[in-house]
Design a protein around this motif. Structure first.
Motif, PDB file in Angstrom:
ATOM      1  N   MET A   1      46.836  34.859  38.965  1.00  0.00           N
ATOM      2  CA  MET A   1      46.819  35.640  37.729  1.00  0.00           C
ATOM      3  C   MET A   1      47.481  36.990  37.992  1.00  0.00           C
ATOM      4  O   MET A   1      47.213  37.646  38.975  1.00  0.00           O
ATOM      5  CB  MET A   1      45.387  35.851  37.264  1.00  0.00           C
ATOM      6  CG  MET A   1      45.307  36.821  36.100  1.00  0.00           C
ATOM      7  SD  MET A   1      43.650  37.287  35.562  1.00  0.00           S
ATOM      8  CE  MET A   1      43.078  38.282  36.901  1.00  0.00           C
ATOM      9  N   THR A   2      48.341  37.348  37.097  1.00  0.00           N
ATOM     10  CA  THR A   2      48.981  38.659  37.133  1.00  0.00           C
ATOM     11  C   THR A   2      48.479  39.434  35.925  1.00  0.00           C
ATOM     12  O   THR A   2      48.381  38.886  34.832  1.00  0.00           O
ATOM     13  CB  THR A   2      50.513  38.515  37.069  1.00  0.00           C
ATOM     14  OG1 THR A   2      50.942  37.652  38.129  1.00  0.00           O
ATOM     15  CG2 THR A   2      51.192  39.855  37.202  1.00  0.00           C
ATOM     16  N   ARG A   3      48.166  40.706  36.145  1.00  0.00           N
ATOM     17  CA  ARG A   3      47.666  41.515  35.038  1.00  0.00           C
ATOM     18  C   ARG A   3      48.805  42.336  34.446  1.00  0.00           C
ATOM     19  O   ARG A   3      49.612  42.910  35.167  1.00  0.00           O
ATOM     20  CB  ARG A   3      46.546  42.449  35.512  1.00  0.00           C
ATOM     21  CG  ARG A   3      45.312  41.695  35.935  1.00  0.00           C
ATOM     22  CD  ARG A   3      44.198  42.609  36.364  1.00  0.00           C
ATOM     23  NE  ARG A   3      44.628  43.424  37.490  1.00  0.00           N
ATOM     24  CZ  ARG A   3      44.092  44.611  37.797  1.00  0.00           C
ATOM     25  NH1 ARG A   3      43.112  45.115  37.081  1.00  0.00           N
ATOM     26  NH2 ARG A   3      44.524  45.288  38.835  1.00  0.00           N
ATOM     27  N   VAL A  42      43.026  34.935  28.231  1.00  0.00           N
ATOM     28  CA  VAL A  42      43.896  35.921  28.872  1.00  0.00           C
ATOM     29  C   VAL A  42      43.463  37.372  28.643  1.00  0.00           C
ATOM     30  O   VAL A  42      43.964  38.275  29.319  1.00  0.00           O
ATOM     31  CB  VAL A  42      45.374  35.751  28.448  1.00  0.00           C
ATOM     32  CG1 VAL A  42      45.892  34.376  28.854  1.00  0.00           C
ATOM     33  CG2 VAL A  42      45.558  35.992  26.965  1.00  0.00           C
ATOM     34  N   LEU A  44      41.472  40.509  29.214  1.00  0.00           N
ATOM     35  CA  LEU A  44      40.579  41.094  30.205  1.00  0.00           C
ATOM     36  C   LEU A  44      39.885  42.335  29.655  1.00  0.00           C
ATOM     37  O   LEU A  44      38.744  42.616  30.005  1.00  0.00           O
ATOM     38  CB  LEU A  44      41.354  41.463  31.477  1.00  0.00           C
ATOM     39  CG  LEU A  44      42.097  40.322  32.164  1.00  0.00           C
ATOM     40  CD1 LEU A  44      42.900  40.846  33.341  1.00  0.00           C
ATOM     41  CD2 LEU A  44      41.119  39.232  32.601  1.00  0.00           C
ATOM     42  N   GLY A  86      45.415  38.935  31.592  1.00  0.00           N
ATOM     43  CA  GLY A  86      45.578  38.223  32.850  1.00  0.00           C
ATOM     44  C   GLY A  86      46.343  36.952  32.546  1.00  0.00           C
ATOM     45  O   GLY A  86      45.812  36.045  31.905  1.00  0.00           O
ATOM     46  N   ARG A 112      53.293  45.740  34.297  1.00  0.00           N
ATOM     47  CA  ARG A 112      52.499  44.981  35.250  1.00  0.00           C
ATOM     48  C   ARG A 112      51.555  45.939  35.964  1.00  0.00           C
ATOM     49  O   ARG A 112      51.938  47.048  36.314  1.00  0.00           O
ATOM     50  CB  ARG A 112      53.402  44.288  36.277  1.00  0.00           C
ATOM     51  CG  ARG A 112      52.636  43.355  37.228  1.00  0.00           C
ATOM     52  CD  ARG A 112      53.575  42.649  38.197  1.00  0.00           C
ATOM     53  NE  ARG A 112      54.234  43.559  39.094  1.00  0.00           N
ATOM     54  CZ  ARG A 112      53.683  44.056  40.206  1.00  0.00           C
ATOM     55  NH1 ARG A 112      52.461  43.756  40.559  1.00  0.00           N
ATOM     56  NH2 ARG A 112      54.380  44.882  40.962  1.00  0.00           N
ATOM     57  N   GLU A 115      48.363  45.510  42.190  1.00  0.00           N
ATOM     58  CA  GLU A 115      47.152  45.042  42.851  1.00  0.00           C
ATOM     59  C   GLU A 115      46.981  45.796  44.159  1.00  0.00           C
ATOM     60  O   GLU A 115      47.974  46.153  44.814  1.00  0.00           O
ATOM     61  CB  GLU A 115      47.247  43.537  43.107  1.00  0.00           C
ATOM     62  CG  GLU A 115      47.430  42.709  41.849  1.00  0.00           C
ATOM     63  CD  GLU A 115      46.259  42.805  40.872  1.00  0.00           C
ATOM     64  OE1 GLU A 115      45.128  43.105  41.298  1.00  0.00           O
ATOM     65  OE2 GLU A 115      46.487  42.559  39.670  1.00  0.00           O
TER      66      GLU A 115
END
Length: 139
Positions: A1-3, A42, A44, A86, A112, A115
């Protein structure tokens, strides 16, 4: 998962375009969009912001930061809210951004979220952040 963060920006043109729109229609459109994000799994986080009259800006151009109360006369665009998604890819983030029920003059800036794992893992502060996240102090 990419936020990804979808940042809602409003311009004077957007505010003018909203003058004759029933606010209940706006709430309904946003509610449907939010529900679609939730059902897709998706969403968050997401919040709207109060008007600029309830905020302030801290300017760090001088040695002592200067606080200026809102509204911000020099601002051409105001940050009015956000969604944190996400998703599996930037393409999916683009698809959700395109579906957002905004009108003329409004903009979504999509960024983006980095992380912690992207930073040097031997850094003391990165290690503390990882610990805070594990403890649930920081999400």
């Amino acid at each position: 998962m990419t936020r990804y963060m979808l940042i809602l920006r409003s311009t004077p043109e957007a505010e003018k375009a909203m003058e004759n729109v029933d606010f209940n229609d706006v709430i309904e459109a946003m509610g449907r969009y939010n529900e679609e994000l939730i059902k897709a799994g998706v969403l968050l986080a997401g919040e709207g912001l109060a008007g600029p009259e309830d905020g302030f800006v801290v300017d760090f151009d001088s040695d002592t930061p200067v606080v200026t109360d809102g509204p911000y006369t020099e601002a051409k665009e105001l940050f009015n809210g956000f969604w944190m998604l996400g998703v599996s890819s930037i393409e999916e983030a683009k698809q959700w951004a395109r579906k957002c029920p905004l009108g003329p003059g409004a903009r979504l800036e999509v960024r983006r979220v980095t992380e912690t794992e992207e930073f040097p893992q031997d850094n003391e502060w990165v290690q503390k952040e990882l610990k805070w996240k594990k403890e649930g102090v920081w999400q």
